[in-house]
Design a protein around this motif. Sequence first.
Motif, PDB file in Angstrom:
ATOM      1  N   LEU A 163    -104.147  29.886 -71.214  1.00 46.45           N
ATOM      2  CA  LEU A 163    -103.512  28.864 -70.393  1.00 46.45           C
ATOM      3  C   LEU A 163    -103.898  27.463 -70.863  1.00 46.45           C
ATOM      4  N   MET A 164    -105.161  27.282 -71.245  1.00 40.13           N
ATOM      5  CA  MET A 164    -105.600  25.983 -71.760  1.00 40.13           C
ATOM      6  C   MET A 164    -104.884  25.656 -73.074  1.00 40.13           C
ATOM      7  N   ASP A 165    -104.728  26.659 -73.922  1.00 42.08           N
ATOM      8  CA  ASP A 165    -103.993  26.459 -75.182  1.00 42.08           C
ATOM      9  C   ASP A 165    -102.536  26.097 -74.904  1.00 42.08           C
ATOM     10  N   GLU A 166    -101.964  26.734 -73.879  1.00 41.54           N
ATOM     11  CA  GLU A 166    -100.571  26.455 -73.513  1.00 41.54           C
ATOM     12  C   GLU A 166    -100.404  25.005 -73.080  1.00 41.54           C
ATOM     13  N   LEU A 167    -101.350  24.499 -72.282  1.00 35.82           N
ATOM     14  CA  LEU A 167    -101.293  23.112 -71.826  1.00 35.82           C
ATOM     15  C   LEU A 167    -101.436  22.152 -73.008  1.00 35.82           C
ATOM     16  N   ALA A 168    -102.362  22.449 -73.915  1.00 39.22           N
ATOM     17  CA  ALA A 168    -102.579  21.577 -75.072  1.00 39.22           C
ATOM     18  C   ALA A 168    -101.373  21.564 -76.002  1.00 39.22           C
ATOM     19  N   ASP A 169    -100.680  22.684 -76.098  1.00 39.25           N
ATOM     20  CA  ASP A 169     -99.539  22.790 -77.020  1.00 39.25           C
ATOM     21  C   ASP A 169     -98.341  21.959 -76.579  1.00 39.25           C
ATOM     22  N   ILE A 170     -98.243  21.642 -75.284  1.00 34.44           N
ATOM     23  CA  ILE A 170     -97.088  20.887 -74.786  1.00 34.44           C
ATOM     24  C   ILE A 170     -96.978  19.552 -75.504  1.00 34.44           C
ATOM     25  N   GLN A 171     -98.090  18.812 -75.580  1.00 44.86           N
ATOM     26  CA  GLN A 171     -98.068  17.509 -76.238  1.00 44.86           C
ATOM     27  C   GLN A 171     -98.087  17.615 -77.764  1.00 44.86           C
ATOM     28  N   LYS A 172     -98.623  18.714 -78.256  1.00 45.37           N
ATOM     29  CA  LYS A 172     -98.625  18.908 -79.707  1.00 45.37           C
ATOM     30  C   LYS A 172     -97.202  19.101 -80.226  1.00 45.37           C
ATOM     31  N   LYS A 173     -96.409  19.841 -79.456  1.00 47.38           N
ATOM     32  CA  LYS A 173     -95.043  20.148 -79.887  1.00 47.38           C
ATOM     33  C   LYS A 173     -94.057  19.043 -79.504  1.00 47.38           C
ATOM     34  N   ASN A 174     -94.235  18.463 -78.306  1.00 45.57           N
ATOM     35  CA  ASN A 174     -93.319  17.420 -77.838  1.00 45.57           C
ATOM     36  C   ASN A 174     -94.103  16.249 -77.253  1.00 45.57           C
ATOM     37  N   PRO A 175     -94.726  15.419 -78.096  1.00 46.18           N
ATOM     38  CA  PRO A 175     -95.540  14.299 -77.600  1.00 46.18           C
ATOM     39  C   PRO A 175     -94.717  13.271 -76.828  1.00 46.18           C
ATOM     40  N   THR A 176     -95.290  12.754 -75.747  1.00 50.68           N
ATOM     41  CA  THR A 176     -94.631  11.731 -74.937  1.00 50.68           C
ATOM     42  C   THR A 176     -95.574  10.548 -74.753  1.00 50.68           C
ATOM     43  N   GLU A 177     -95.006   9.364 -74.475  1.00 50.48           N
ATOM     44  CA  GLU A 177     -95.811   8.155 -74.340  1.00 50.48           C
ATOM     45  C   GLU A 177     -96.604   8.110 -73.037  1.00 50.48           C
ATOM     46  N   ASN A 178     -96.156   8.837 -72.029  1.00 49.36           N
ATOM     47  CA  ASN A 178     -96.834   8.771 -70.728  1.00 49.36           C
ATOM     48  C   ASN A 178     -97.944   9.819 -70.575  1.00 49.36           C
ATOM     49  N   ALA A 179     -98.278  10.535 -71.655  1.00 55.45           N
ATOM     50  CA  ALA A 179     -99.334  11.549 -71.583  1.00 55.45           C
ATOM     51  C   ALA A 179    -100.693  10.885 -71.388  1.00 55.45           C
ATOM     52  N   LYS A 180    -101.545  11.485 -70.573  1.00 56.72           N
ATOM     53  CA  LYS A 180    -102.891  10.977 -70.312  1.00 56.72           C
ATOM     54  C   LYS A 180    -103.919  11.985 -70.819  1.00 56.72           C
ATOM     55  N   LEU A 181    -105.135  11.502 -71.037  1.00 54.67           N
ATOM     56  CA  LEU A 181    -106.205  12.361 -71.530  1.00 54.67           C
ATOM     57  C   LEU A 181    -106.973  12.949 -70.352  1.00 54.67           C
ATOM     58  N   TYR A 182    -107.078  14.267 -70.302  1.00 57.84           N
ATOM     59  CA  TYR A 182    -107.794  14.961 -69.230  1.00 57.84           C
ATOM     60  C   TYR A 182    -109.031  15.655 -69.786  1.00 57.84           C
ATOM     61  N   TYR A 183    -110.099  15.593 -69.027  1.00 57.08           N
ATOM     62  CA  TYR A 183    -111.359  16.237 -69.412  1.00 57.08           C
ATOM     63  C   TYR A 183    -111.571  17.457 -68.528  1.00 57.08           C
ATOM     64  N   PHE A 184    -111.819  18.604 -69.126  1.00 58.82           N
ATOM     65  CA  PHE A 184    -112.063  19.840 -68.380  1.00 58.82           C
ATOM     66  C   PHE A 184    -113.476  20.342 -68.655  1.00 58.82           C
ATOM     67  N   HIS A 185    -114.125  20.829 -67.638  1.00 56.63           N
ATOM     68  CA  HIS A 185    -115.401  21.527 -67.811  1.00 56.63           C
ATOM     69  C   HIS A 185    -115.392  22.729 -66.873  1.00 56.63           C
ATOM     70  N   SER A 186    -115.486  23.902 -67.434  1.00 55.78           N
ATOM     71  CA  SER A 186    -115.468  25.120 -66.633  1.00 55.78           C
ATOM     72  C   SER A 186    -116.794  25.851 -66.759  1.00 55.78           C
ATOM     73  N   LEU A 187    -117.227  26.453 -65.673  1.00 51.71           N
ATOM     74  CA  LEU A 187    -118.467  27.223 -65.668  1.00 51.71           C
ATOM     75  C   LEU A 187    -118.264  28.466 -64.821  1.00 51.71           C
ATOM     76  N   GLY A 188    -118.497  29.620 -65.404  1.00 52.56           N
ATOM     77  CA  GLY A 188    -118.374  30.872 -64.655  1.00 52.56           C
ATOM     78  C   GLY A 188    -119.525  31.785 -65.010  1.00 52.56           C
ATOM     79  N   ILE A 189    -120.457  31.996 -64.091  1.00 52.35           N
ATOM     80  CA  ILE A 189    -121.613  32.838 -64.365  1.00 52.35           C
ATOM     81  C   ILE A 189    -121.889  33.751 -63.174  1.00 52.35           C
ATOM     82  N   GLN A 190    -122.551  34.861 -63.461  1.00 44.68           N
ATOM     83  CA  GLN A 190    -122.962  35.774 -62.403  1.00 44.68           C
ATOM     84  C   GLN A 190    -124.127  35.156 -61.638  1.00 44.68           C
TER      85      GLN A 190
END
Length: 206
Positions: A163-190
């Motif tokens: 899903l993260m790759d899918e989101l990143a590919d949107i701007q890679k394939k069809n870049p737009t001027e109104n795109a913003k930079l988002y920072y993600f940090h995920s943590l999943g532990i037992q």
Amino acid sequence: MKDIKLLTTYEQLKALSDPFRSQLILRLMEKPQTGQQLSEVFDLSRARIHYHLKELEKNELVEIVKREEKNGIVQKFYQSVAGGFVADRTLLPNSGDLSETVRQMMVNMLERSKMRVLSTPEEALQEETGSQDPTDWKYLSSAFEIKATEEDFKAWQKKYYELMDELADIQKKNPTENAKLYYFHSLGIQVDESMFDRKRSEEVES
């Protein structure tokens, strides 16, 4: 820079378990920096920074990616060799050190994320919709506790990365001027204890 590097020696494991060196690694995952730049960031002498950089370089965890001459001095830019690290199974006998290395990297990553949140622009935190549905908000801030098998967690994690790759590919394939930079940090532990359940029980008792 590789996506993931396999740790194959105990020395690499020990180098990454050092709290300060793991902070350096995280900085150098973001962008190449010189010893001078890092000494200013951490308010430490260049000699001390270079000592740790040499240890990381010796263990093939960072590398020099470019050189620039400035005022007759050649500046070396260091970068992490990978965006993440995983230990080879041969290191499993050192499971205590392995766990501490992963724990230290996670803690330092949380500190880096904290700094990113504190420096985020005000407009990114202003939610104008008034919606009670978090999926309508323009930022993501959530914590969950979910029971699952290890197999189910790994299967979900694979979908998450896709899903993260899918989101990143949107701007890679069809870049737009109104795109913003988002920072993600995920943590999943037992974890052993549910903090959410405990909080709810404390609220009932009060």
